[in-house]
Write an enzyme that holds these catalytic residues in place. Sequence first.
Site, PDB file in Angstrom:
ATOM      1  N   HIS A   1      -4.966   9.994  -1.552  1.00 28.14           N
ATOM      2  CA  HIS A   1      -5.221  11.224  -0.786  1.00 28.14           C
ATOM      3  C   HIS A   1      -4.994  12.401  -1.741  1.00 28.14           C
ATOM      4  O   HIS A   1      -3.858  12.681  -2.115  1.00 28.14           O
ATOM      5  CB  HIS A   1      -4.244  11.336   0.389  1.00 28.14           C
ATOM      6  CG  HIS A   1      -4.422  10.278   1.421  1.00 28.14           C
ATOM      7  ND1 HIS A   1      -5.541  10.209   2.225  1.00 28.14           N
ATOM      8  CD2 HIS A   1      -3.630   9.249   1.798  1.00 28.14           C
ATOM      9  CE1 HIS A   1      -5.424   9.176   3.052  1.00 28.14           C
ATOM     10  NE2 HIS A   1      -4.279   8.566   2.818  1.00 28.14           N
TER      11      HIS A   1
ATOM     12  N   ASP B   1      -9.534  10.228  -0.015  1.00 31.15           N
ATOM     13  CA  ASP B   1     -10.160  11.486   0.404  1.00 31.15           C
ATOM     14  C   ASP B   1      -9.711  12.556  -0.582  1.00 31.15           C
ATOM     15  O   ASP B   1      -8.606  12.494  -1.121  1.00 31.15           O
ATOM     16  CB  ASP B   1      -9.911  11.859   1.875  1.00 31.15           C
ATOM     17  CG  ASP B   1      -8.456  11.912   2.305  1.00 31.15           C
ATOM     18  OD1 ASP B   1      -7.555  11.821   1.455  1.00 31.15           O
ATOM     19  OD2 ASP B   1      -8.236  12.068   3.514  1.00 31.15           O
TER      20      ASP B   1
ATOM     21  N   ASN C   1       0.842  -1.199   0.000  1.00 35.22           N
ATOM     22  CA  ASN C   1       0.000   0.000   0.000  1.00 35.22           C
ATOM     23  C   ASN C   1       0.880   1.254   0.000  1.00 35.22           C
ATOM     24  O   ASN C   1       1.878   1.303   0.711  1.00 35.22           O
ATOM     25  CB  ASN C   1      -0.863  -0.033   1.278  1.00 35.22           C
ATOM     26  CG  ASN C   1      -1.961   1.005   1.308  1.00 35.22           C
ATOM     27  OD1 ASN C   1      -2.773   1.082   0.374  1.00 35.22           O
ATOM     28  ND2 ASN C   1      -2.020   1.801   2.370  1.00 35.22           N
TER      29      ASN C   1
HETATM   30  C1  XIL Z   1      -3.419   8.579   9.472  1.00 38.34           C
HETATM   31  C2  XIL Z   1      -4.624   8.648  10.388  1.00 38.34           C
HETATM   32  O1  XIL Z   1      -5.745   9.004   9.625  1.00 38.34           O
HETATM   33  C3  XIL Z   1      -4.406   9.663  11.481  1.00 38.34           C
HETATM   34  O2  XIL Z   1      -5.449   9.602  12.441  1.00 38.34           O
HETATM   35  C4  XIL Z   1      -3.078   9.419  12.170  1.00 38.34           C
HETATM   36  O3  XIL Z   1      -2.838  10.461  13.091  1.00 38.34           O
HETATM   37  C5  XIL Z   1      -1.953   9.355  11.179  1.00 38.34           C
HETATM   38  O4  XIL Z   1      -2.242   8.356  10.207  1.00 38.34           O
HETATM   39  N1  XIL Z   1      -1.298   6.870   5.168  1.00 38.34           N
HETATM   40  C6  XIL Z   1      -1.724   5.780   5.873  1.00 38.34           C
HETATM   41  C7  XIL Z   1      -2.657   5.962   7.017  1.00 38.34           C
HETATM   42  O5  XIL Z   1      -1.418   4.640   5.510  1.00 38.34           O
HETATM   43  O6  XIL Z   1      -2.445   5.023   8.033  1.00 38.34           O
HETATM   44  C8  XIL Z   1      -2.575   7.359   7.581  1.00 38.34           C
HETATM   45  O7  XIL Z   1      -3.580   7.504   8.567  1.00 38.34           O
HETATM   46  C9  XIL Z   1      -2.714   8.377   6.476  1.00 38.34           C
HETATM   47  C10 XIL Z   1      -1.622   8.239   5.468  1.00 38.34           C
END
Ligand code: XIL
Length: 451
Positions: free
Chosen positions: A236, A267, A200
């Site tokens: 993201h 998101d 991932n």
């Molecule tokens: C993020 C969470 O959403 C937050 O709550 C935490 O503080 C930090 O991690 N990549 C990932 C996720 O694989 O696990 C992350 O999640 C966002 C970026």
Amino acid sequence: MTMPRRAAQAFTAVLLAASTVTALSHTAAAADTLGSAAAGKGRYFGTAVAANHLGESAYASTLDREFNQVTPENEMKWDATEGSRNTFTFGNADQIVSHAQSQNMKVRGHTLVWHSQLPSWVSGLGATDLRSAMNNHITQVMQHYKGKIYAWDVVNEAYQDGSSGALRSSPFADKLGSGFIEEAFRTARSVDPNAKLCYNDYNTDGVNAKSNAVYAMVKDFKSRGVPIDCVGFQSHFNSASPVPSDYQANLQRFADLGVDVQITELDIEGSGTAQANNYSNVVKACLAVTRCTGLTVWGVTDKYSWRSSGTPLLFDSNYGKKPAYDAALAALGGTGTPGGGDGGNPGGNATCTVSFARTSDWNDGYNGEVTVKAGSAPINGWTVTLTFATPQKVASLWNGTPSWDSSGTVMTVRAASYNSSLAAGASTSFGFTAAKNGNNSTPTLGACTAS
Ligand code: XIL
């Protein structure tokens, strides 16, 4: 033959009272949730979940109504599960997994080997110790959840951003070399051969140096028989990192290597039509790739998003459906309430509460009555969710419009045309007859959503 209405009603009443009633055409219900619409396309639609919000009724009811897959947002990470060496804590993650199981949702395990949210005791180890700590961590965590996880993010974010195509510096890469990824996947396969094993990452959503490096790794793994089943694309997005124009082509080239692909942490910052179009494009890209097996958004509501100020999710802070929700649902081929979005709830202050009464009971059936009451503002529409114990079936329903999730246990009821608008503080009711089919439980009432 036609029956006079009164006789037909009496006939129906007799039928309902009989112990053999199981009728209900759940399958005819429109796919009007993300999960059911995705299921109609052979995909799942999931969300990241935080255990500490499950007790909030609007959070849980939105989750249960709309999604059929969950990823624990933080609860399965190394710092949460093994804060000190060989002492494992699974309480919060267990809570999410059991909630998901009770709702027939798939669970993605996130994540086993990652440089972030990594306890300092791990970073302090020498190579030999680190290798055994990594393999022990994978083994213990996967063992605990064996049989409950459809896919694991075995390794997360191992590659650098930018043009180098190199591994990111981390305790694992620095001390164990690039072979740590292969070792992690081999260990994972030996622990739970039935879980899908995924790599991932983010910034790998389009064709670029970073995704090329991941592509080369997957190709190499496939050619040498290193166990890998899937690649997750976090997705993201914001204005600095928009949905790439070659998103679908990139998913497809990975799928062509013989792995499944998933959108794992979607998101998209923004609002209104622009955000809606981006969501629509992402959903369509996944649907266009046969091996894209599902999408996960990184949170239920903007209220709790890790990037809350960018309002990147499908539900606003009051759990109202955003235009992005309507667009995602439409792209999945679902049928939402026309003009949904926030249109009927501009101030975000349309609220309702709901109560349930079991009004009559007989051998194999009962009647339920649900009363919906508008909050301090008038409302134009309402939705209530009820979850029934298997194998109960709803045989008839009046003064509302029911639809069902794919499992046939979660009923979402929308207002009928004539009782959708309520003045501030006003109430209306709908009722139903359920066949017990041997189970006398009372259904679980979800929160009321108003527009
Ligand atoms: C993020 C969470 O959403 C937050 O709550 C935490 O503080 C930090 O991690 N990549 C990932 C996720 O694989 O696990 C992350 O999640 C966002 C970026």
